[in-house]
Scaffold this motif. Structure first.
Motif, short mmCIF file in Angstrom:
data_model
loop_
_atom_site.label_atom_id
_atom_site.label_comp_id
_atom_site.label_asym_id
_atom_site.label_seq_id
_atom_site.Cartn_x
_atom_site.Cartn_y
_atom_site.Cartn_z
N PHE A 117 0.83 -1.20 0.00
CA PHE A 117 0.00 0.00 0.00
C PHE A 117 0.87 1.25 0.00
N MET A 118 1.93 1.26 0.80
CA MET A 118 2.81 2.43 0.85
C MET A 118 3.54 2.61 -0.48
N TYR A 119 4.00 1.52 -1.07
CA TYR A 119 4.66 1.63 -2.37
C TYR A 119 3.71 2.20 -3.42
N ALA A 120 2.47 1.72 -3.45
CA ALA A 120 1.51 2.23 -4.43
C ALA A 120 1.23 3.71 -4.21
N THR A 121 1.18 4.14 -2.94
CA THR A 121 0.92 5.55 -2.64
C THR A 121 2.05 6.44 -3.14
N MET A 122 3.28 6.02 -2.90
CA MET A 122 4.42 6.85 -3.31
C MET A 122 4.64 6.80 -4.82
N ILE A 123 4.34 5.67 -5.44
CA ILE A 123 4.46 5.61 -6.90
C ILE A 123 3.44 6.54 -7.55
N ARG A 124 2.23 6.58 -6.98
CA ARG A 124 1.23 7.51 -7.53
C ARG A 124 1.64 8.96 -7.29
N PRO A 163 8.74 9.92 -13.71
CA PRO A 163 8.58 8.52 -14.14
C PRO A 163 9.77 7.64 -13.75
N GLU A 164 10.99 8.22 -13.73
CA GLU A 164 12.16 7.40 -13.36
C GLU A 164 12.03 6.90 -11.93
N ARG A 165 11.64 7.78 -11.02
CA ARG A 165 11.50 7.36 -9.63
C ARG A 165 10.37 6.35 -9.47
N ALA A 176 2.67 7.75 -17.95
CA ALA A 176 1.81 8.41 -18.92
C ALA A 176 1.87 9.92 -18.79
N ARG A 177 1.87 10.43 -17.57
CA ARG A 177 1.84 11.88 -17.37
C ARG A 177 3.18 12.55 -17.67
N SER A 178 4.21 11.77 -17.88
CA SER A 178 5.48 12.38 -18.27
C SER A 178 5.39 13.02 -19.65
N GLY A 179 4.53 12.47 -20.52
CA GLY A 179 4.38 13.01 -21.86
C GLY A 179 5.48 12.63 -22.82
N VAL A 198 5.82 6.55 -22.01
CA VAL A 198 4.45 6.15 -22.32
C VAL A 198 4.42 4.72 -22.85
N HIS A 199 5.36 4.37 -23.72
CA HIS A 199 5.43 3.00 -24.22
C HIS A 199 5.81 2.02 -23.12
N GLU A 200 6.63 2.47 -22.17
CA GLU A 200 6.94 1.61 -21.01
C GLU A 200 5.69 1.37 -20.17
N GLY A 201 4.83 2.38 -20.08
CA GLY A 201 3.57 2.18 -19.37
C GLY A 201 2.67 1.17 -20.05
N PHE A 202 2.63 1.20 -21.38
CA PHE A 202 1.84 0.19 -22.09
C PHE A 202 2.45 -1.20 -21.95
#
Length: 782
Positions: A321-328, A341-343, A372-375, A380-384
């Protein structure tokens, strides 16, 4: 010279003992001893021995019948357990609830202790005086017992058997005590619950932890800080458990708004650390989540500091849960405009690879959103790629993906696709969402699942993708076909007229419901085709909304959705097309305009082509008159409201000044610039906001401060800067004034830009000086 570890005599002795051991073992098996140093037996002989051993191993048919083998159900249950993913954790504390209704138990206590009550009522409202009578009776009995015990203790007695033993008085059983307390909590009578706890302590009864937690949960949910502090100091002063510490900190968070900086909660959290009672990880995640939701650069930076501090002093290995919070948090634009996005990828790798924590859907979606929000196309392709891994790499025993795509998943994918202008992928995602939202009802008819249907945010991303899409076909670059006859006025038109309401409704009839027939294989190849699809989608949206059924039935029209639809026309239609639409769209939908509605239309008018500028000026003046009333309301509210919308105020005035300058109305442009400088003078920029009490550049080993700083003071943006005008926003006016020979106005524009620039520099220096130690601060000039 190196000395041998053992002498030759010891080696020979050990060799003889090893040989004798091998010889005895061989004799026991009926084989000849193999001399020490002889070659190993041949592979063929070893294989023959194994075959002979299998021949002697005979299993009868009866033994096979009675032998238990794994059947399909056992194997399926085994693989279900092995391939199952752990459940995602939540922030809610694990507080045990009563297994049965406490009211009947309370009534039995009343029948035993209160003989006057012969027929207790069965209603909870009528039973309110009952609990007070029970508590009063118990208080009186325990007081009498305490008096008798004190009198007997003072009496001198030589016989040890006559001494009074310190044993609990079982007036009420533990189950009955807990039922009485839970009954008081259900009736929201925490004073009676605390009184019952005090009586339990006086009666020397064992009080379970869940009983204290149940009372503290009530204070935590209501944010009653005073009651919670009194309860902790009265009952939990020795050593509160982890759950109780979490509830105590949660009380401070519930007592303030979501946008406020949680100073008191941080104080109590660090106070527990100083006492050697580290709060649980849930408490840290609560405070960090509150800091991230404050939408402030300082609060966002402090959330990262607290995360690093938690790993240093309390919990080095965060949970999922903490990891997901900080990644978001990496997807937020509070510190960086394009996120981090790197972090986010580093944290996801640390979670799954380094710490071996099974990835959750929240962690996957947060990482995809940060990319995705990095633009940037590579992220973005890494997100896909992560989205494909999420759906394919985690399957259950039946071969189905354990992560079902939901709205958050599709929103993250659309966020990335629209930022790189990939309209083809956006259309495919929309068609997939329409297909996934369909489900079979009890009557066999297809119905829309409200939990997985298309909603407002999905269509917001879709319209943004149409607005950001760059058509590959340019009519001006196409070669002209030979013509024998001259074209008339109708055939010389470059673009067809806009769709009427009836035409758009007819074109949208089969849109998305049958994506193979509604969408062409290729994305739109020209501006009219882009407008055609956008108008058809919007018409279908309004039709499904009015009908109450269909793919877009749950899409609520909001100001930002209508603004996104208008942005498609701003990007792909001439001014004559979208002018009437801007005037009537919000009124027809019954949705009020917001600040972004006016700012976006003003910027579109400021960037109009030269033939469109006279008509754009009329639209801009109408929009700017309505904008002024909105801006005056903000100024009447206070400077905080103005600072919250400072960037929008800048964009609106800069667009209007640019449009006046491009239309050669220099007098009105200069007048508007002076009015802006009078409303927001450069002197208001010099004083930075008060520094948060927890922000410091020093490492403090003592005191209520984090020990680690992820962002220093220079890296945190100031999001409270009042409105200002830079030279880039007044450049068009400066050039037009210079061309017209208006030297005085040129000097004024230059001075104003330099004044704002100098005020910003002074603001930054004062903000940095406030974070320094008093010894290193600059002395005031005499």
């Amino acid at each position: 010279m190196l000395k041998p570890r053992i002498s030759p005599q010891e080696y020979e002795k050990d060799s003889h003992s090893l040989y004798s051991m091998r010889k005895s073992n061989a004799k026991a098996k009926g084989k000849a001893a193999v001399p020490f140093g002889d070659p190993q037996p041949r592979v063929v002989s070893t294989l023959e021995d194994r075959v002979n051993a299998l021949k002697h191993t005979v299993i009868s048919g009866d033994a096979l019948k009675t032998h238990e083998f794994y059947d399909e159900s056992h194997l399926l249950a085994l693989y279900e357990d092995l391939l199952a993913l752990p459940q995602e954790e939540t922030q809610e504390p694990a507080v045990k609830k009563p297994e049965e209704d406490p009211l009947p138990i309370v009534q039995k206590i009343a029948e035993r202790l209160l003989p006057d009550i012969s027929e207790p009522s069965t209603s909870a409202i009528a039973a309110q005086p009952m609990r007070y009578a029970i508590l009063q009776q118990l208080d009186q009995v325990i007081a009498d017992l305490e008096t008798a015990e004190a009198y007997t203790t003072k009496a001198e007695s030589e016989d040890a058997a006559d001494a009074v033993l310190d044993v609990p008085v079982m007036l009420v059983s533990q189950k009955e005590w807990m039922a009485l307390i839970y009954h008081c909590i259900r009736e929201r009578d925490t004073d009676a619950a605390e009184r019952a706890l005090s009586l339990m302590i006086r009666a020397k009864c064992d009080i379970p932890e869940e009983t204290f937690n149940a009372v503290l949960v009530v204070y935590a949910r209501t944010g009653n800080v005073a009651k919670a502090n009194d309860f902790v100091s009265k009952f939990l002063i020795a050593s509160p458990t982890e759950t109780q510490r979490d509830l105590h900190i949660r009380t401070y968070l519930e007592a303030i708004s979501d946008t406020a900086f949680p100073t008191d909660a941080l104080h109590i959290l660090h106070d527990y650390e100083t006492r050697g009672l580290a709060p649980p990880q849930k408490a840290y995640s609560r405070v960090i989540t509150h800091l991230l939701s404050a939408r402030s650069a300082v609060a966002h930076a402090h959330a990262w500091d607290l995360f690093a501090h938690m790993r240093y002093v309390a919990h080095p290995k965060p949970d999922a849960f903490m990891y997901a919070t900080m990644i978001r948090a990496c997807a937020s634009s509070a510190i960086s405009n394009h996120g981090e996005p790197e972090r986010a990828l580093d944290l996801f790798t640390e979670m799954t690879v380094d710490n071996g924590i099974a990835p959750t859907a929240a962690a996957y979606i947060a990482t995809i959103l940060a990319c995705a929000r990095s633009g940037r196309a590579k992220y973005v392709h890494e997100g896909f790629r992560l989205a494909k891994q999420m759906m394919d790499a985690h399957r259950d025993a039946y071969g189905h993906s354990q992560f079902m795509p939901d709205r958050r998943f599709f929103c993250a994918l659309l966020e990335g696709a629209k930022r790189i202008g990939d309209l083809g992928r956006v259309r495919w995602i929309l068609a997939e969402m329409a297909r996934e939202s369909m489900q079979r009802g009890a009557d066999g008819q297809e119905q829309i699942d409200p939990r997985r249907s298309v909603h407002e945010e999905i269509m917001l991303h879709v319209f943004h993708a149409y607005a950001a899409y760059r058509v590959p076909f340019h009519r001006s670059l196409a070669p002209k076909a030979p013509q024998d006859k001259p074209q008339d006025a109708t055939t010389q038109q470059e673009e067809p007229e806009a769709l009427t309401a009836a035409q758009a409704e007819e074109a949208a009839r089969d849109l998305v419901a049958e994506p193979d027939h509604a969408f062409t294989r290729l994305p739109p190849q020209s501006h009219p085709e882009v407008l055609y699809e956008a108008q058809a989608l919007f018409a279908r949206l309004r039709a499904d909304r009015a009908r109450g059924s269909g793919v877009f039935a749950h899409v609520e029209p909001t100001p930002r959705l209508l603004n996104a639809y208008l942005s498609v026309h701003y990007a792909h239609a001439p001014l004559e097309r979208w002018r009437a639409l801007w005037s009537t769209l919000h009124a027809d939908a019954g949705v009020p305009r917001n600040a972004h509605t006016y700012v976006e239309v003003l910027e579109r008018c400021a960037n109009a082509k030269k033939p469109e500028r006279p008509a754009a000026l009329q639209v801009a003046e109408e929009a700017f008159a309505q904008w002024r009333s909105l801006e005056d309301a903000w100024r009447a509210t206070g400077p905080q409201e103005v600072a919250a919308h400072a960037r929008l105020i800048e964009r609106a005035h800069a667009a209007m000044i640019r449009l006046y300058a491009l239309t050669n109305d220099l007098d009105r442009a200069v007048e508007l610039t002076k009015a802006f400088a009078a409303a927001y003078p450069p002197s208001t920029l010099r004083d930075p906001p008060a520094r948060a009490p927890f922000r410091s550049t020093r490492t403090n080993l003592l005191g209520a401060r984090p020990l680690v700083r992820v962002f220093n003071a220079a890296e945190i943006p100031d999001d409270a800067v009042p409105p200002l005008l830079a030279f880039g926003e007044l450049e068009a006016l400066h050039h037009r004034l210079a061309a017209a020979g208006r030297t005085a106005d040129v000097r004024y524009v230059t001075w104003l830009c330099k004044a704002y620039e100098g005020a910003l520099r002074a603001r930054r220096e004062r903000a940095l000086e406030a974070t320094m130690h008093p010894v290193y601060r600059a002395e005031p000039a005499v």
